[in-house]
Structures are given as structure tokens and as C-alpha cells.
Design a protein around this motif. Structure first.
Motif, PDB file in Angstrom:
ATOM      1  N   VAL A  18       0.822  -1.206   0.000  1.00  0.00           N
ATOM      2  CA  VAL A  18       0.000   0.000   0.000  1.00  0.00           C
ATOM      3  C   VAL A  18       0.860   1.262   0.000  1.00  0.00           C
ATOM      4  O   VAL A  18       0.527   2.249  -0.656  1.00  0.00           O
ATOM      5  CB  VAL A  18      -0.955  -0.002   1.213  1.00  0.00           C
ATOM      6  N   LEU A  19       1.960   1.254   0.746  1.00  0.00           N
ATOM      7  CA  LEU A  19       2.929   2.348   0.739  1.00  0.00           C
ATOM      8  C   LEU A  19       4.295   1.752   0.423  1.00  0.00           C
ATOM      9  O   LEU A  19       4.733   0.811   1.093  1.00  0.00           O
ATOM     10  CB  LEU A  19       2.965   3.076   2.085  1.00  0.00           C
ATOM     11  N   ASP A  20       4.952   2.301  -0.585  1.00  0.00           N
ATOM     12  CA  ASP A  20       6.172   1.702  -1.104  1.00  0.00           C
ATOM     13  C   ASP A  20       7.321   2.698  -1.058  1.00  0.00           C
ATOM     14  O   ASP A  20       7.464   3.541  -1.942  1.00  0.00           O
ATOM     15  CB  ASP A  20       5.918   1.233  -2.541  1.00  0.00           C
ATOM     16  N   GLN A  21       8.120   2.643   0.015  1.00  0.00           N
ATOM     17  CA  GLN A  21       9.295   3.503   0.160  1.00  0.00           C
ATOM     18  C   GLN A  21       8.933   4.985   0.025  1.00  0.00           C
ATOM     19  O   GLN A  21       9.490   5.720  -0.794  1.00  0.00           O
ATOM     20  CB  GLN A  21      10.358   3.135  -0.886  1.00  0.00           C
ATOM     21  N   VAL A  22       8.002   5.441   0.844  1.00  0.00           N
ATOM     22  CA  VAL A  22       7.538   6.825   0.780  1.00  0.00           C
ATOM     23  C   VAL A  22       8.481   7.733   1.561  1.00  0.00           C
ATOM     24  O   VAL A  22       8.702   7.536   2.754  1.00  0.00           O
ATOM     25  CB  VAL A  22       6.096   6.957   1.310  1.00  0.00           C
ATOM     26  N   ASP A  23       9.034   8.726   0.881  1.00  0.00           N
ATOM     27  CA  ASP A  23       9.830   9.790   1.500  1.00  0.00           C
ATOM     28  C   ASP A  23       9.071  11.098   1.337  1.00  0.00           C
ATOM     29  O   ASP A  23       8.705  11.466   0.216  1.00  0.00           O
ATOM     30  CB  ASP A  23      11.200   9.924   0.838  1.00  0.00           C
ATOM     31  N   LEU A  24       8.830  11.789   2.436  1.00  0.00           N
ATOM     32  CA  LEU A  24       8.064  13.033   2.375  1.00  0.00           C
ATOM     33  C   LEU A  24       8.486  13.946   3.511  1.00  0.00           C
ATOM     34  O   LEU A  24       8.577  13.518   4.659  1.00  0.00           O
ATOM     35  CB  LEU A  24       6.559  12.732   2.488  1.00  0.00           C
ATOM     36  N   ALA A  25       8.746  15.216   3.185  1.00  0.00           N
ATOM     37  CA  ALA A  25       9.087  16.223   4.191  1.00  0.00           C
ATOM     38  C   ALA A  25       8.068  17.356   4.111  1.00  0.00           C
ATOM     39  O   ALA A  25       7.915  17.979   3.057  1.00  0.00           O
ATOM     40  CB  ALA A  25      10.497  16.759   3.964  1.00  0.00           C
ATOM     41  N   VAL A  26       7.360  17.603   5.212  1.00  0.00           N
ATOM     42  CA  VAL A  26       6.364  18.668   5.305  1.00  0.00           C
ATOM     43  C   VAL A  26       6.898  19.722   6.265  1.00  0.00           C
ATOM     44  O   VAL A  26       7.205  19.415   7.421  1.00  0.00           O
ATOM     45  CB  VAL A  26       5.014  18.126   5.804  1.00  0.00           C
ATOM     46  N   ALA A  27       7.022  20.941   5.804  1.00  0.00           N
ATOM     47  CA  ALA A  27       7.600  22.011   6.620  1.00  0.00           C
ATOM     48  C   ALA A  27       6.622  22.461   7.702  1.00  0.00           C
ATOM     49  O   ALA A  27       5.401  22.302   7.583  1.00  0.00           O
ATOM     50  CB  ALA A  27       7.984  23.188   5.738  1.00  0.00           C
TER      51      ALA A  27
END
Length: 380
Positions: A18-27
Motif C-alpha cells: 500500500v505504501l512503497d518507500q515513501v519519502d516526504l518532508a512537510v515544513a
């Protein structure tokens, strides 16, 4: 408030990734909207951040500290669900105060927090009513108010407007924008509604099959989609797409061959050999009534949406009707000449990635998407 960072997050349910190596940066203080088709992992992503689902791999950090080991109540987040999840036997005041009473805060502090949230959301005159006596929009405000009183570091919204009618959704979009402006809070917002995403977001995250296709401002994603999927997903009406091959390249233009031997001039595409398969896209508003690549087609259907009309044209070389937005109102069955300006054509390779030189200033910078060929997959 706080920033949010996901690093290599994976989540599977059985054999389904369902989630595959998710990289996310939220300021800190950013409003990020997550969009994608049903089943792409949008809601699961929020639930992993909230701690309602545990990631199989990777990490989640809030305000610079890992929270993977913390339960939801200790993460400093508040989540607003699609279903409102209000207590029907409690008044609005009781719903707003419930979480604070569970924390055993002083009565005066609870009352002050409830009154402040009610004033912010226009609920002051409704505090003594029960949810059954409220409209859908009012119930959604109560659900948001219940989150506000907790003073979370991060707000998570999971399709909060999907149960409302069209007019209420428009009104609530304005209220969400005002709420973000007034609170300056970090917000992650899941929706399937492109208008909500384009209206509210500082940045949009486009998910597809558990992977991030592209991250960027609403205008950047609209003008310079990084993949064919993003090009087709962002924008209403949808972007027109047609299969083609490179016919010949030149110093000023590239000529493409469509079906039935139809030729189309496009932007310069260096380093691509003749015969290379591509997809060509153009947005309906960029289809012109005169200019380069002019050709005649038959009007199949006209959608009237007020002052604007969406014309469906059967055009030589196109397997599907070409969509065009115009103020004119041609008659179905009539012949109509349209032009496809080369400077507005978007080009995508066989792998679905945008090609250099394509449409509206070229493709985005590489750091705004994650190509499938450049990343490891999560193991099942």
C-alpha cells in the motif's frame, strides 16, 4: 507547531503493498494535500503518521523526533475523519470538551478552550445543540473544533468534505483556507477532489500505487507534470493524450507520426531516434481555433458549463475524442477546425516520464518526483 518527515515508509496488507518507500518532508506550518486514485494509499499514509497503523519499515518524525514508538495520543496530532465521529448524545460543547475532560484539565481552562474554538469556527450559537440538530457543514466544523481544542502540533484531515453537497464543499474550502491562515498550523489533507487540492495546498503530493509520483505547488504540477500519470490526473477537464512515434527531428521542431499517417509538429526533442514511441498531451484550454497544427474534426458532443463549453471532437489520428474548452457553442455533427500549438504540447516517453523540451517550459526539476527506476521497492 512542527514539521513532519517520512523516510522510506512501507506498509503492506497481506500481499498488497500500500505504501512503497515513501519519502516526504512537510515544513512547519505548511498545508500539504495528498491526492491520488482510490486505493493508492492516501488514507493509509495519514494513519501511519497518526500511529493508527504501524509502518512495516521506515520511520516517521514529528518536530525532528521519531514517533514510531509512540501511541497516537502521544504524537501531538489531531485527525479529522470523513465520518465526523461525533458523540450523538452530547451537545456541541460536550463534543468539543470531551478530550480535554479526559486529560482532567481545570474547568475554566476547558471552557476557555471550547469558547475560543467555537468563536473561530462560528459555533458559539450552536454550543447547546446535539449533532442530530446540525447540518453537515456544522457537524464538520464541530469535528474540526474538537481537533483545535487539543492544540495539536499537526492536523490530519482524511477527506473531510466528501459527505457534503457541492455548495457546502465550496464554502468549507474557504473556511479551511482561513483556518490554516489563522492558526499557521501544519496540515496534511487527503482528498480525491482536485479543486480542493488546487485551492488549498501549498504543495500537492500525487500518489499512485503507494508511490509518490510528484510533489510540487499546484501550478507546477499543472504546468509541468513529471509523468504521464500526473498529467492525466491533475486538471479538469483531463489532459488530451495521443500515442505517437518520432517521425523526424530538426533544429527547430520534431515531427511526430500519429495513427493513420497523421503528422504533428512539436517542440524540439534532442537525442531521440525516429521510431521512438511517445505520448503527446495537450490541455483542453490550449487547443486553439487557429494556428500551428491546424486540422479539421467533427463535433461529437458539447458540454455546456455556463459561459464555457467543453467540445468533444473526433480528430484524425486521435483514438479518443479531443477535448477543447471554448466560449463558442458549435453544433454536434458540425465540422470544426482546431490548432494544437507546439509550445503547449507535453511529451512523455514509453516509461511515462516527461521528456526534455516538452510543454510549458519543459519538465520539472528531477528532485520534484521519484522515478520508479531510481528507487528500491519494499519487500513483501
Amino acid at each position: 507547531m512542527a514539521d513532519v518527515r517520512l523516510t522510506g515508509v512501507c506498509k503492506a496488507f497481506g500481499d498488497t503493498m500500500v505504501l512503497d518507500q515513501v519519502d516526504l518532508a512537510v515544513a512547519d506550518g505548511e498545508f500539504v494535500v495528498i491526492v491520488g486514485p482510490s486505493g493508492c494509499g492516501k488514507s493509509t499514509l495519514l494513519r501511519v503518521i497518526a500511529g493508527l497503523d504501524a509502518a512495516d519499515a521506515g520511520s516517521v518524525a514529528i518536530a525532528g523526533a521519531a514517533v514510531d514508538h509512540l501511541p497516537p495520543a502521544a504524537r501531538g496530532i489531531a485527525m479529522v475523519f470523513q465520518s465526523y465521529a461525533l458523540y450523538p448524545h452530547m451537545s456541541v460543547r460536550g463534543n468539543l470538551a470531551f478530550a480535554l475532560r479526559m486529560q482532567r484539565l481545570p474547568r475554566a481552562e476547558i471552557r476557555a478552550a471550547v469558547d475560543a474554538a467555537a468563536a473561530t469556527l462560528g459555533l458559539t450559537d450552536l454550543l447547546d445543540r446535539r449533532p442530530g440538530a446540525l447540518s453537515g457543514g456544522q457537524r464538520q466544523r464541530v469535528a474540526i473544533g474538537r481537533a483545535i481544542v487539543r492544540k495539536p502540533r499537526v492536523f490530519l484531515f482524511d477527506e473531510p468534505l466528501s459527505n457534503l453537497d457541492a455548495a457546502l464543499r465550496v464554502k468549507m474550502r474557504y473556511e479551511f483556507a482561513a483556518l490554516h491562515r489563522d492558526l499557521g498550523a501544519t496540515m496534511l489533507y487527503v482528498t480525491h477532489d482536485q479543486i480542493e487540492a488546487m485551492t488549498l495546498a501549498d504543495r500537492i503530493v500525487v500518489l499512485n500505487h503507494g508511490r509518490i509520483e510528484q510533489i510540487g505547488t499546484p501550478q507546477a504540477l499543472y504546468d509541468r507534470p513529471a509523468t504521464r500519470f500526473v498529467a492525466g490526473f491533475i486538471g479538469t477537464p483531463r489532459m488530451n493524450m495521443v500515442a505517437a512515434t518520432v517521425h523526424e527531428t530538426g533544429p527547430d521542431a520534431t515531427r511526430f507520426a500519429l495513427a493513420d499517417g497523421v503528422l504533428l509538429d512539436g517542440p524540439v526533442l534532442a537525442g531521440v531516434a525516429p521510431g521512438t514511441p511517445v505520448s503527446i498531451g495537450i490541455r483542453p484550454e490550449h487547443v486553439a481555433e487557429a494556428g500551428a497544427n491546424a486540422r479539421e474534426g467533427r463535433v461529437r458532443f458539447v458540454e455546456s458549463v455556463g459561459a464555457t463549453h467543453i467540445v468533444h471532437l473526433d480528430l484524425p489520428g486521435f483514438a479518443e475524442p479531443l477535448l477543447m474548452t471554448t466560449t463558442a457553442h458549435p453544433t454536434p455533427g458540425a465540422m470544426m477546425t482546431v490548432a494544437l500549438p507546439p509550445e503547449h504540447l507535453h511529451l512523455f516517453g514509453a516509461d511515462g516520464m516527461a521528456l526534455a523540451g516538452a510543454g510549458d517550459g519543459g519538465p520539472p526539476q528531477k528532485d520534484s518526483w521519484r522515478g520508479a527506476g531510481n528507487r528500491l521497492r519494499c519487500g513483501l
